[in-house]
Scaffold this active site. Structure first.
Site, PDB file in Angstrom:
ATOM      1  N   ARG A  49       0.789  -1.150   0.052  1.00  0.00           N
ATOM      2  CA  ARG A  49       0.096   0.069  -0.070  1.00  0.00           C
ATOM      3  C   ARG A  49       0.752   1.487  -0.054  1.00  0.00           C
ATOM      4  O   ARG A  49       0.567   2.142  -0.622  1.00  0.00           O
ATOM      5  CB  ARG A  49      -1.053   0.177   1.183  1.00  0.00           C
ATOM      6  CG  ARG A  49      -2.007   1.107   1.168  1.00  0.00           C
ATOM      7  CD  ARG A  49      -3.266   0.714   1.994  1.00  0.00           C
ATOM      8  NE  ARG A  49      -2.676   1.207   3.538  1.00  0.00           N
ATOM      9  CZ  ARG A  49      -3.248   0.852   4.669  1.00  0.00           C
ATOM     10  NH1 ARG A  49      -4.619   0.389   4.364  1.00  0.00           N
ATOM     11  NH2 ARG A  49      -3.145   1.018   5.729  1.00  0.00           N
ATOM     12  N   LYS A  95      -2.324   6.876   1.522  1.00  0.00           N
ATOM     13  CA  LYS A  95      -2.428   7.272   2.914  1.00  0.00           C
ATOM     14  C   LYS A  95      -1.399   8.366   2.918  1.00  0.00           C
ATOM     15  O   LYS A  95      -0.278   8.201   3.373  1.00  0.00           O
ATOM     16  CB  LYS A  95      -1.801   5.988   3.765  1.00  0.00           C
ATOM     17  CG  LYS A  95      -2.312   5.823   5.027  1.00  0.00           C
ATOM     18  CD  LYS A  95      -2.139   4.726   5.826  1.00  0.00           C
ATOM     19  CE  LYS A  95      -2.238   4.665   7.186  1.00  0.00           C
ATOM     20  NZ  LYS A  95      -3.658   5.342   7.808  1.00  0.00           N
ATOM     21  N   GLU A 104     -16.065   6.681   3.832  1.00  0.00           N
ATOM     22  CA  GLU A 104     -15.138   6.636   5.031  1.00  0.00           C
ATOM     23  C   GLU A 104     -15.524   6.816   6.457  1.00  0.00           C
ATOM     24  O   GLU A 104     -16.501   7.876   6.394  1.00  0.00           O
ATOM     25  CB  GLU A 104     -13.973   7.349   4.703  1.00  0.00           C
ATOM     26  CG  GLU A 104     -12.555   6.945   5.392  1.00  0.00           C
ATOM     27  CD  GLU A 104     -11.924   5.673   4.771  1.00  0.00           C
ATOM     28  OE1 GLU A 104     -12.218   4.600   5.009  1.00  0.00           O
ATOM     29  OE2 GLU A 104     -10.972   5.801   4.146  1.00  0.00           O
TER      30      GLU A 104
HETATM   31  N1  PLP Z   1      -9.331   4.636   6.583  1.00  0.00           N
HETATM   32  C1  PLP Z   1      -8.422   5.237   6.933  1.00  0.00           C
HETATM   33  C2  PLP Z   1      -8.632   6.725   6.362  1.00  0.00           C
HETATM   34  C3  PLP Z   1      -7.411   5.127   7.816  1.00  0.00           C
HETATM   35  O1  PLP Z   1      -6.554   6.024   8.223  1.00  0.00           O
HETATM   36  C4  PLP Z   1      -7.116   3.845   8.118  1.00  0.00           C
HETATM   37  C5  PLP Z   1      -5.859   3.414   8.816  1.00  0.00           C
HETATM   38  O2  PLP Z   1      -5.008   3.037   8.426  1.00  0.00           O
HETATM   39  C6  PLP Z   1      -8.347   2.915   7.632  1.00  0.00           C
HETATM   40  C7  PLP Z   1      -8.890   3.176   6.792  1.00  0.00           C
HETATM   41  C8  PLP Z   1      -7.782   1.271   8.066  1.00  0.00           C
HETATM   42  O3  PLP Z   1      -6.714   0.850   7.244  1.00  0.00           O
HETATM   43  P1  PLP Z   1      -6.046  -0.645   7.932  1.00  0.00           P
HETATM   44  O4  PLP Z   1      -6.884  -1.627   8.159  1.00  0.00           O
HETATM   45  O5  PLP Z   1      -5.266  -0.994   6.793  1.00  0.00           O
HETATM   46  O6  PLP Z   1      -5.413   0.138   9.246  1.00  0.00           O
HETATM   47  C1  COI Z   2      -4.230   3.350  11.386  1.00  0.00           C
HETATM   48  O1  COI Z   2      -5.111   2.585  11.864  1.00  0.00           O
HETATM   49  O2  COI Z   2      -3.080   2.796  11.450  1.00  0.00           O
HETATM   50  C2  COI Z   2      -4.349   4.775  11.091  1.00  0.00           C
HETATM   51  O3  COI Z   2      -3.474   5.158  10.433  1.00  0.00           O
HETATM   52  C3  COI Z   2      -5.120   5.459  11.728  1.00  0.00           C
HETATM   53  C4  COI Z   2      -5.050   6.948  12.327  1.00  0.00           C
HETATM   54  C5  COI Z   2      -4.079   6.606  13.426  1.00  0.00           C
HETATM   55  C6  COI Z   2      -4.334   7.655  11.200  1.00  0.00           C
END
Ligand code: PLP
Ligand code: COI
Length: 341
Positions: free
Chosen positions: A81, A184, A220
């Site tokens: 990612r 991200k 989101e």
């Molecule tokens: N959506 C956003 C905007 C986020 O910052 C995160 C955190 O990483 C997620 C979703 C969840 O992604 P993940 O499950 O890969 O941590």
């Molecule tokens: C995560 O879940 O890792 C995130 O990045 C969410 C937040 C702390 C920005």
């Protein structure tokens, strides 16, 4: 020093650890991993990360099991990612090998900060990629810095695995339909700070964003993805402007393993009232069950949990995911990497 940390009471805040790991891209190639004990970086004042938003980060976790082993969850997916994000804003990709080694090293060097099994806490791993080379015209940098630091964390939303409430507003967008939503990048989080502040002031844990073009579909869920459960089906939005959550992808798989149907599709706002359960999911949020969602523009309230308790499917998914992460159950999908005995 770790003697001062009350592992069971950790929240999601920065705690200084011993070391971080860095790697520079200069003269067209990545250098060697460097270990640092400094919390600061020395940065050119014209670095593109400061002016033109060439900044990307990741978030993943390491867990200590009952067996004493430390496991990192799905780090190859985070490496991929971050590469997609790098492509999205024209940064240099961090090769898999550097990303994975840096995460493993950062955890191993700070092993005394991995919270004990019983605490239910974890070590949060934060990889960061920035354009460090100077530019004054709007263009990508020639030099990049990749670094990884870690910090022990507890739940992101103060409720932990208890029901929490969300608000809907059409006054703010987090990302545009063809913008940087699926990447991200720090800019997406900057865009969410204003609405996030309003949510917190009003007592909600996050904003449930609608699609920014039509404001018709669920998008989101603050710093997490959205899912809804009904008729033995796990449903999560298909959208070009949300981050492809690795937790969500894992829950889709676990739901299928449990014999549930899964759907990734547009989710109209009106469908909210048909869900038996709703959750927000992410590395930091894990699964945060949602009790009620208030639409501040229309005044409509969606009461999801009648008794304020997480629903049975959220409980099952949460327990299964945590069991794999902490090594309590077999890792059938090969999601964890053991980084210490
Ligand atoms: N959506 C956003 C905007 C986020 O910052 C995160 C955190 O990483 C997620 C979703 C969840 O992604 P993940 O499950 O890969 O941590
Ligand atoms: C995560 O879940 O890792 C995130 O990045 C969410 C937040 C702390 C920005």
């Amino acid at each position: 020093m770790t003697g001062e940390i009350d592992w069971g009471k950790l929240s999601f805040t920065y705690i200084k650890t011993d070391y971080n790991v860095r790697c520079y891209y200069r003269d067209g190639k990545w250098g060697e991993l460097e270990i640092s004990s400094s919390e600061s970086i020395n940065l050119h004042m014209a670095a593109t990360c400061l002016h033109y938003g060439q900044e990307a980060f990741e978030g993943l976790k390491a867990f200590k099991g009952k067996d004493g082993k430390v496991r990192i969850f799905r780090m190859a997916d985070n490496a991929k990612r971050m590469q997609d994000t790098a492509d999205g804003i024209l940064m240099q990709r961090v090769p898999d090998e550097i990303f994975l080694n840096a995460c493993i090293k950062a955890v191993q060097l700070n092993s005394r900060f991995v919270p004990p099994y019983e605490s239910g806490a974890a070590l949060y791993i934060r990889p960061l990629l920035i354009g460090s080379g100077p530019k004054v015209g709007v263009s990508p940098a020639d030099e990049y810095l990749f670094m990884v630091f870690v910090t022990p964390v507890g739940p992101y939303f103060k409720e932990g695995f208890k029901c929490t409430n969300l608000m809907i507003t059409r006054q703010h967008d987090r990302a545009a339909p063809n913008g940087t939503g699926p990447y991200k990048v720090g800019g997406n989080y900057a865009a969410s700070l204003g609405s996030g502040k309003i949510a917190k002031e009003k007592g909600y844990s996050a904003v449930l964003y609608l699609d920014s073009r039509e404001k018709k579909y669920i998008d989101e869920c603050g710093p997490a993805n959205f899912f809804g459960i009904k008729n033995n089906t796990y449903i999560t939005p298909e959208s070009k402007s949300i981050l492809p959550s690795i937790t969500n992808k894992s829950l889709l798989q676990l739901a299928q393993d449990m014999g549930m149907k899964t759907e990734r599709r547009q989710v109209p706002l009106e469908e909210l009232e048909t869900f038996e359960e709703v959750g927000a999911c992410g590395t930091a949020a894990v699964i945060s069950p949602i009790g009620r969602i208030d639409d501040l523009d229309t005044g409509k309230q969606y009461l999801i949990s009648k008794n304020g308790e997480p629903g049975p499917t959220c409980v099952k998914l949460y327990n299964k995911l945590r069991a794999i992460q902490y090594g309590d159950e077999p890792d059938a999908h090969g999601w964890t990497t053991i980084v210490s005995e």
